[in-house]
Design a protein around this motif. Structure first.
Motif, PDB file in Angstrom:
ATOM      1  N   ASP A   1      20.721 -26.419   4.194  1.00  0.00           N
ATOM      2  CA  ASP A   1      22.093 -26.083   3.826  1.00  0.00           C
ATOM      3  C   ASP A   1      22.179 -24.586   3.549  1.00  0.00           C
ATOM      4  O   ASP A   1      21.342 -24.049   2.823  1.00  0.00           O
ATOM      5  CB  ASP A   1      22.498 -26.866   2.570  1.00  0.00           C
ATOM      6  N   VAL A   2      23.166 -23.919   4.109  1.00  0.00           N
ATOM      7  CA  VAL A   2      23.322 -22.482   3.886  1.00  0.00           C
ATOM      8  C   VAL A   2      24.623 -22.152   3.143  1.00  0.00           C
ATOM      9  O   VAL A   2      24.904 -20.987   2.909  1.00  0.00           O
ATOM     10  CB  VAL A   2      23.260 -21.687   5.214  1.00  0.00           C
ATOM     11  N   ARG A   3      25.380 -23.157   2.771  1.00  0.00           N
ATOM     12  CA  ARG A   3      26.650 -22.898   2.077  1.00  0.00           C
ATOM     13  C   ARG A   3      26.415 -22.136   0.778  1.00  0.00           C
ATOM     14  O   ARG A   3      25.517 -22.452   0.013  1.00  0.00           O
ATOM     15  CB  ARG A   3      27.378 -24.198   1.773  1.00  0.00           C
ATOM     16  N   GLY A   4      27.220 -21.104   0.561  1.00  0.00           N
ATOM     17  CA  GLY A   4      27.148 -20.313  -0.659  1.00  0.00           C
ATOM     18  C   GLY A   4      26.002 -19.317  -0.700  1.00  0.00           C
ATOM     19  O   GLY A   4      25.791 -18.678  -1.718  1.00  0.00           O
ATOM     20  N   ARG A   5      25.271 -19.179   0.376  1.00  0.00           N
ATOM     21  CA  ARG A   5      24.142 -18.240   0.415  1.00  0.00           C
ATOM     22  C   ARG A   5      24.520 -16.987   1.190  1.00  0.00           C
ATOM     23  O   ARG A   5      25.361 -17.012   2.065  1.00  0.00           O
ATOM     24  CB  ARG A   5      22.928 -18.904   1.049  1.00  0.00           C
ATOM     25  N   THR A   6      23.848 -15.897   0.864  1.00  0.00           N
ATOM     26  CA  THR A   6      24.066 -14.623   1.543  1.00  0.00           C
ATOM     27  C   THR A   6      23.415 -14.666   2.920  1.00  0.00           C
ATOM     28  O   THR A   6      22.253 -15.063   3.049  1.00  0.00           O
ATOM     29  CB  THR A   6      23.434 -13.479   0.721  1.00  0.00           C
TER      30      THR A   6
ATOM     31  N   HIS B   1      22.571 -15.551  11.677  1.00  0.00           N
ATOM     32  CA  HIS B   1      22.966 -16.900  11.276  1.00  0.00           C
ATOM     33  C   HIS B   1      21.974 -17.461  10.265  1.00  0.00           C
ATOM     34  O   HIS B   1      22.006 -18.640   9.961  1.00  0.00           O
ATOM     35  CB  HIS B   1      23.049 -17.823  12.496  1.00  0.00           C
TER      36      HIS B   1
ATOM     37  N   ALA C   1      20.226 -17.539   6.401  1.00  0.00           N
ATOM     38  CA  ALA C   1      20.643 -17.321   5.019  1.00  0.00           C
ATOM     39  C   ALA C   1      19.441 -17.027   4.136  1.00  0.00           C
ATOM     40  O   ALA C   1      18.375 -17.620   4.294  1.00  0.00           O
ATOM     41  CB  ALA C   1      21.387 -18.540   4.497  1.00  0.00           C
TER      42      ALA C   1
ATOM     43  N   ALA D   1      17.458 -20.020   1.786  1.00  0.00           N
ATOM     44  CA  ALA D   1      17.922 -21.381   2.085  1.00  0.00           C
ATOM     45  C   ALA D   1      16.736 -22.344   2.132  1.00  0.00           C
ATOM     46  O   ALA D   1      15.668 -22.002   2.634  1.00  0.00           O
ATOM     47  CB  ALA D   1      18.661 -21.408   3.420  1.00  0.00           C
TER      48      ALA D   1
END
Length: 59
Positions: free
Chosen positions: A10-15, A45, A47, A50
């Protein structure tokens, strides 16, 4: 220079990782002077930090 990436869970909310590290970006801009000063380099693409997707991978 080498970058290692892997499938992430999951990469949501990561830089997102930059295309070039900050030192390489500064060197590129110094080499070409004002020609690239107004441009932002792209991100990848990938993060930062992650977690890896579970499972086995082949090289």
């Amino acid at each position: 220079m080498a970058t290692v990436t892997y499938p992430a869970a999951d990469v949501r909310g990561r830089t997102m990782m930059p295309w070039l590290p900050s030192g390489a970006e500064r060197a590129l801009k110094a080499r070409f002077g004002g020609a690239v000063d107004g441009y932002a380099l792209p991100t990848t693409h990938s993060a930062v930090g992650a977690p890896a997707r579970p499972g086995r991978r082949r090289c």
